[in-house]
Structures are given as C-alpha cells and as structure tokens.
Scaffold this motif. Structure first.
Motif, PDB file in Angstrom:
ATOM      1  N   SER A 190       0.851  -1.193   0.000  1.00 26.34           N
ATOM      2  CA  SER A 190       0.000   0.000   0.000  1.00 26.34           C
ATOM      3  C   SER A 190       0.882   1.237   0.000  1.00 26.34           C
ATOM      4  O   SER A 190       2.108   1.139   0.173  1.00 26.34           O
ATOM      5  CB  SER A 190      -0.958  -0.011   1.194  1.00 26.34           C
ATOM      6  N   GLY A 191       0.268   2.395  -0.220  1.00 26.75           N
ATOM      7  CA  GLY A 191       1.017   3.654  -0.236  1.00 26.75           C
ATOM      8  C   GLY A 191       2.043   3.681  -1.363  1.00 26.75           C
ATOM      9  O   GLY A 191       1.785   3.190  -2.471  1.00 26.75           O
ATOM     10  N   LEU A 192       3.235   4.233  -1.058  1.00 26.11           N
ATOM     11  CA  LEU A 192       4.245   4.415  -2.118  1.00 26.11           C
ATOM     12  C   LEU A 192       4.713   3.073  -2.710  1.00 26.11           C
ATOM     13  O   LEU A 192       4.963   2.977  -3.908  1.00 26.11           O
ATOM     14  CB  LEU A 192       5.433   5.241  -1.573  1.00 26.11           C
ATOM     15  N   SER A 193       4.808   2.029  -1.862  1.00 26.45           N
ATOM     16  CA  SER A 193       5.243   0.720  -2.388  1.00 26.45           C
ATOM     17  C   SER A 193       4.251   0.212  -3.433  1.00 26.45           C
ATOM     18  O   SER A 193       4.654  -0.317  -4.480  1.00 26.45           O
ATOM     19  CB  SER A 193       5.321  -0.317  -1.270  1.00 26.45           C
ATOM     20  N   ALA A 194       2.947   0.367  -3.155  1.00 26.71           N
ATOM     21  CA  ALA A 194       1.925  -0.079  -4.112  1.00 26.71           C
ATOM     22  C   ALA A 194       2.013   0.745  -5.392  1.00 26.71           C
ATOM     23  O   ALA A 194       1.837   0.239  -6.506  1.00 26.71           O
ATOM     24  CB  ALA A 194       0.536   0.054  -3.496  1.00 26.71           C
ATOM     25  N   ARG A 195       2.264   2.028  -5.251  1.00 26.59           N
ATOM     26  CA  ARG A 195       2.396   2.945  -6.395  1.00 26.59           C
ATOM     27  C   ARG A 195       3.563   2.509  -7.281  1.00 26.59           C
ATOM     28  O   ARG A 195       3.427   2.337  -8.490  1.00 26.59           O
ATOM     29  CB  ARG A 195       2.620   4.359  -5.836  1.00 26.59           C
ATOM     30  N   VAL A 196       4.743   2.309  -6.650  1.00 27.13           N
ATOM     31  CA  VAL A 196       5.932   1.956  -7.443  1.00 27.13           C
ATOM     32  C   VAL A 196       5.727   0.580  -8.077  1.00 27.13           C
ATOM     33  O   VAL A 196       6.000   0.384  -9.270  1.00 27.13           O
ATOM     34  CB  VAL A 196       7.216   1.973  -6.567  1.00 27.13           C
TER      35      VAL A 196
END
Ligand SMILES: CSCC[C@H](NC=O)C(=O)N[C@@H](C)C(=O)N[C@@H](CO)C(=O)O
Ligand SMILES: [Fe+2]
Length: 223
Positions: free
Chosen positions: A154-160
């Motif tokens: 979730s958050g930035l990890s999910a985005r990347v």
C-alpha cells in the motif's frame, strides 16, 4: 498496416507465458536506461525460469543504475531486457529502506480505493504528471532464488509496484493519464519523440499527437 499499441500487447496465452532463453538474459555493463519512444518499452516481456548468478548480477546492476538515476523503482525493459523482473526501494537510497526484487509478478487483488499521485518515470526524464491508481494491491511473485511469495502493498510501495508492473505489460504511465493531464505533458513527449528521430534517423515508432490512445485509464484488473 498500422498496429495499435493495444493490439501489439494482445498476445495469445502461449506467447504471454514464453520463458526467457539464456540469450534473453545476456546484458552488457553498465546498464543504460531506455527512453521513450524506444519500442523496447512496448515489447513482450518473457517469464524468467532460471535463477542463477547471472540473474543476481543483473539485479545488482539494476539497483546500481536505479540509485544513480534517482529512481525508486526499475523494470527490466527499462534497461533493455524484455523479461518479467522489477526492483524497487521506495526510500530511493542504498542502505536505507528495503530493496525488493520481484520476478514473474502477478497482481491478484486490486483494492477499490484509488488515489492520484504525481509520477515520474526514468524513461521520461524530467516529466511528472498525475496518475490515478488503486491505493493497495495484493501481489504474488518469485524472489531471486525462485521461491514464491505474496505481499500486501500500500502507499508508495503499491504505487511503485504498479508503475513497474505496467512496464512489464508494455504500458507506460502516460497511457493511464486523463486527456487533460496528458495535454499538460504533450509537448515534452513530442520533444522525446523528436530526439529519438534525430538520434536513430528513424521515424518515432509511436506519436502522442496521432495515436488512438490506449485507454487503460480505467483498466485495472485486466492483463
Ligand atoms: C512513483 S512510481 C515511479 C517509479 C519510477 N520508476 C521507473 O521509471 C521512478 O523511479 N521514477 C523516478 C523519476 C522517481 O520517482 N524518483 C523519485 C526520487 O528521486 C522522485 O520523487 O522523483
Ligand atoms: Fe517508468
């Protein structure tokens, strides 16, 4: 005959599951970042079936160039390797945060909530614009030894992760932008197309000006 970017990605299932041969995994050091509109970024990416020292070296070199170019994630096609591999560290600094390697990744759940985030891509130097994506995803992948694992991101990890997963599908971040957002970076994309034409002496393989947009804006959950 003109073939759309969408049609180029519509492979038969056998082509989709093609396993990389040793020659597909050969690379020259140092790796270089492939820039838009190089057709390598739209090509099919083969699954990896051999987990050896060569693969470890490729992963190490991908982290090296990712940090050198101020990236937080990198997919194999972005270094000229059409195989299903991505690395990321959302801290963007060696020795800080967690280095994650995902081989042959699959998304098995997209959470409904979507969020906007201003993304940049190493294959589009200096270009940033808003892209909407699910806030969280559940993924399954193999690690560097070939062992399967699952992760909730979730958050930035999910985005990347989703940005890099798109690269493995031949989808680029501007494919997911609304027309309005795309209009804001159109001139910069055209400048990259012109640079490609000057450097290669060949016409740009795709043009943001004339393309029938690959409407993936609402297309999460399809492969
Ligand atoms: C938010 S997903 C971006 C992933 C992308 N990976 C490959 O193209 C990437 O690393 N882009 C960089 C331009 C990036 O986002 N860098 C960070 C840290 O410098 C930034 O905030 O610009
Ligand atoms: Fe990218």
């Amino acid at each position: 005959m003109k073939v759309s970017a969408q049609a180029r990605r519509s492979f038969s299932s056998s082509q989709k599951d093609e396993i990389a041969s040793p020659s597909d995994l050969q690379f020259e050091s140092p790796l270089k970042i492939v820039k838009y509109p190089d057709p390598i970024l739209r090509a099919n990416n083969k699954r990896i079936g051999t987990f050896d020292e060569n693969l470890k070296k490729l992963v190490d070199e991908m982290f090296d160039i990712m940090y050198k170019t101020d990236g937080i994630g990198l997919s194999a096609p972005q270094v000229g390797m059409n195989v299903r591999l991505m690395v990321f560290n959302s801290a963007g600094e060696r020795g800080v945060g967690e280095e994650i390697v995902l081989i042959n990744p699959k998304i098995y759940k997209y959470f409904r909530k979507k969020v906007l985030f201003e993304e940049g891509c190493l294959s589009f130097p200096g270009i940033y614009a808003n892209v909407e994506r699910p806030e969280s995803v559940k993924v399954v992948a193999q690690d560097i030894t070939g062992s399967k694992f699952t992760a909730n991101l979730s958050g930035l990890s999910a985005r990347v992760f989703q940005h890099e997963f798109d690269h493995l599908q031949g989808t680029l971040f501007f494919d997911r932008m609304t027309e309005e957002v795309l209009d804001g970076i159109r001139a910069e994309l055209e400048a990259l197309e012109k640079k490609y034409e000057e450097m290669t002496g060949s016409p740009s393989p795709e043009k943001v000006e004339s393309c029938v947009r690959n409407r993936v804006v609402a297309g999460f959950g399809r492969s």
